[in-house]
Design a protein around this motif. Structure first.
Motif, PDB file in Angstrom:
ATOM      1  N   ALA A   1       1.031  -1.355   0.025  1.00  0.00           N
ATOM      2  CA  ALA A   1      -0.058   0.317   0.428  1.00  0.00           C
ATOM      3  C   ALA A   1       0.922   1.619   0.035  1.00  0.00           C
ATOM      4  N   ASP A   2       2.142   1.340   0.833  1.00  0.00           N
ATOM      5  CA  ASP A   2       2.858   2.156   0.665  1.00  0.00           C
ATOM      6  C   ASP A   2       3.464   3.094  -0.344  1.00  0.00           C
ATOM      7  N   THR A   3       3.630   1.804  -1.628  1.00  0.00           N
ATOM      8  CA  THR A   3       3.912   1.256  -2.990  1.00  0.00           C
ATOM      9  C   THR A   3       3.171   2.412  -3.763  1.00  0.00           C
ATOM     10  N   GLN A   4       1.900   2.011  -3.658  1.00  0.00           N
ATOM     11  CA  GLN A   4       0.947   2.484  -4.091  1.00  0.00           C
ATOM     12  C   GLN A   4       0.343   3.441  -4.489  1.00  0.00           C
ATOM     13  N   ALA A   5       0.454   4.260  -2.564  1.00  0.00           N
ATOM     14  CA  ALA A   5       0.349   5.654  -2.160  1.00  0.00           C
ATOM     15  C   ALA A   5       1.572   6.455  -2.772  1.00  0.00           C
ATOM     16  N   ASN A   6       2.815   6.560  -2.966  1.00  0.00           N
ATOM     17  CA  ASN A   6       3.646   7.334  -3.979  1.00  0.00           C
ATOM     18  C   ASN A   6       2.994   7.141  -5.290  1.00  0.00           C
ATOM     19  N   VAL A   7       2.888   6.114  -5.817  1.00  0.00           N
ATOM     20  CA  VAL A   7       2.838   6.591  -6.887  1.00  0.00           C
ATOM     21  C   VAL A   7       1.602   7.305  -7.307  1.00  0.00           C
ATOM     22  N   ASP A   8       0.314   7.377  -6.610  1.00  0.00           N
ATOM     23  CA  ASP A   8      -0.680   7.846  -6.806  1.00  0.00           C
ATOM     24  C   ASP A   8      -0.001   9.173  -6.349  1.00  0.00           C
ATOM     25  N   GLU A   9       0.463   9.776  -5.257  1.00  0.00           N
ATOM     26  CA  GLU A   9       0.947  11.025  -5.518  1.00  0.00           C
ATOM     27  C   GLU A   9       1.409  12.148  -6.095  1.00  0.00           C
ATOM     28  N   PHE A  10       2.947  11.395  -6.552  1.00  0.00           N
ATOM     29  CA  PHE A  10       3.723  11.491  -7.458  1.00  0.00           C
ATOM     30  C   PHE A  10       4.072  10.878  -8.748  1.00  0.00           C
ATOM     31  N   TRP A  11       2.426  10.126  -9.581  1.00  0.00           N
ATOM     32  CA  TRP A  11       3.173   9.962 -10.711  1.00  0.00           C
ATOM     33  C   TRP A  11       1.557  10.042 -11.171  1.00  0.00           C
ATOM     34  N   SER A  12       1.854  10.460 -12.661  1.00  0.00           N
ATOM     35  CA  SER A  12       0.085  11.222 -13.220  1.00  0.00           C
ATOM     36  C   SER A  12      -0.777   9.330 -13.355  1.00  0.00           C
TER      37      SER A  12
END
Length: 451
Positions: A133-144
């Motif tokens: 979930a932490d990896t997905q949260a980073n992607v949701d925050e920093f990537w389109s």
């Protein structure tokens, strides 16, 4: 922005085949042994990942030589602060071998995939574990959403984006342009007019090109085709082409091929300082633009990452030894549209230390650390463009971060592997060797896998 890593570690690189990806007893490894070079990391940025005793994570990809050194340096502080030892193994045979290793249960913990098509095939084969979930949260925050989509298969998120590149740059010598009064073209017609002018006035062929890349020979010309499809026919046709909603031999694709052929199959335009048209196939792609430095050609089409190929002492700047402009649109007032590439990180194991490292690679901290090492960019929105190693890379980051930019991932990397990493490349080789466009696109179309 988080702390920036400025150290550079030294590592050795050796070419490797299947054994070069095996995770034990490999003489072709690129290794970073445990915990940074100086013991002086600020660990505040790494507390979220936890601490580990004697943990090791293995990761493999196609990144080799100086770029591998820089990659390894980008996680030195992570190693020092978490206690996780990261072992990187780089080989240009990664794409050819990773699926076999995964099927045999011998895959590394993590893989860096430059081809979303290959990544998606392994995901559908059940080889990846879902990120934390932490990896997905980073992607949701920093990537389109587009970038997240490249690592999402049938609605399930499997892999986080990593680095990026903008393709379609045309490299040139600012001094030569100023001396001859040549102007940067703002349309495709002006690009052709410039090529004609250089051929007539300079005493050398305007373009120099290298298409050689071992089993992948021909791929730089696929970038030309993709640029022209996007610019001549727009993102909707580009997307239809990738999805096979129109065939590979559609008249619009044929038109783009022929427009590119007016340059790279033209004896008056290529191959400056390197040979005839066919010489493109034997010139390694990394050497293709170097005749610009000797005044033996004036233009070279290659991605932003080509900055790293110019060599020590070469200044990349508007008033430097080399600079670049983007392949122009059909009309000067058309929206900015660019093709590009990147990597997706997929995990083959769900151990806690593997999840921690995958999360770090999807963070703004990693993006700033890696870009500060030089030579690359990322589409991570938490990246500070000012840390890039040249003005061109700063410009590239700003283009990627601009919401008005129409960005499309490299088409061949999104197509099925039988096409994008096989018949498209082979078709280019035949085409440069003298085959007619229609013959080539018909053959590529026939290779498209049945639904």
């Amino acid at each position: 922005m988080k702390s920036i890593l400025h150290r550079r570690l030294l590592a050795s690189v050796a070419a490797a085949g299947v054994a070069g990806l095996a995770l034990a007893g490999c003489t072709g490894d690129i290794e970073n042994g445990g915990g940074g070079a100086g013991g002086d990391a600020d660990c505040a940025d790494y507390e979220q990942y936890g601490t580990f005793d004697g943990a090791e994570v293995t990761i493999s990809g196609t990144i080799v030589e100086v770029e591998a050194d820089r990659l390894i340096a980008s996680w030195a502080d992570f190693e020092e602060c978490t206690g996780i030892e990261v072992e990187y193994q780089g080989t240009q045979e990664f794409e050819a071998n990773i699926e076999v290793l995964a099927q045999g249960g011998n895959a590394p913990d993590l893989g860096i995939f430059p081809q979303p098509g290959l990544f998606q095939r392994l995901a559908r084969g059940g080889h990846f574990v879902e990120p934390s979930a932490d990896t997905q949260a980073n992607v949701d925050e920093f990537w389109s959403e587009d970038w997240k989509g490249y690592g999402t298969v049938d609605g399930t998120f499997y892999g986080a984006p990593l680095m990026a590149s903008i393709k379609g740059y045309v490299w040139y010598s600012p001094a030569e342009f100023e001396e001859n009064g040549w102007e940067i073209p703002t349309t495709l017609d002006e690009l052709d007019a410039l090529s004609q002018q250089i051929a007539a006035d300079s005493g050398h062929k305007p373009w120099c090109i290298g298409l050689g890349s071992d089993a992948a020979t021909g791929w730089p010309a696929t970038d030309w085709i993709e640029d022209f499809v996007l610019r001549m026919h727009g993102p909707e046709v580009y997307d239809q082409w990738i999805a096979h909603e129109i065939p590979f031999n559609d008249p619009q694709i044929v038109e783009a091929f022929d427009a590119v052929g007016d340059y790279i199959k033209n004896d008056d335009y290529v191959n400056g300082g390197l040979g005839d048209v066919r010489s493109q196939l034997s010139v390694p792609f990394g050497e293709g633009g170097l005749p610009i430095l000797e005044g033996e050609c004036s233009l070279h089409h290659q991605a932003s990452f080509y900055e790293g190929f110019w060599g020590e002492g070469v200044t990349v700047a508007e008033d430097g030894d080399v600079w670049a402009f983007l392949t122009p649109p059909v009309n000067a007032d058309d929206p900015q549209a660019v093709t590009g590439g990147g990597e997706i990180v997929g995990a083959f194991d769900d151990r806690e230390e593997v999840q921690a490292f995958q999360t770090y690679l999807a963070s703004d901290t990693w993006a700033n650390n890696r870009v500060a090492e030089g030579g690359v960019i990322s589409a991570n929105s938490g990246l500070d463009p000012s840390v890039a190693s040249s003005d061109l890379l700063v410009q590239s980051i700003e283009i990627l971060q601009n919401p008005e930019t129409t960005f499309r991932f490299d088409a061949s990397d999104l197509m099925p592997g039988a096409v994008g990493a096989d018949s498209f490349f082979r078709g280019i080789v035949d085409w440069i060797g003298g085959a007619e466009t229609q013959e080539v696109v018909d053959e590529i179309e026939s290779s498209w896998p049945a639904e």
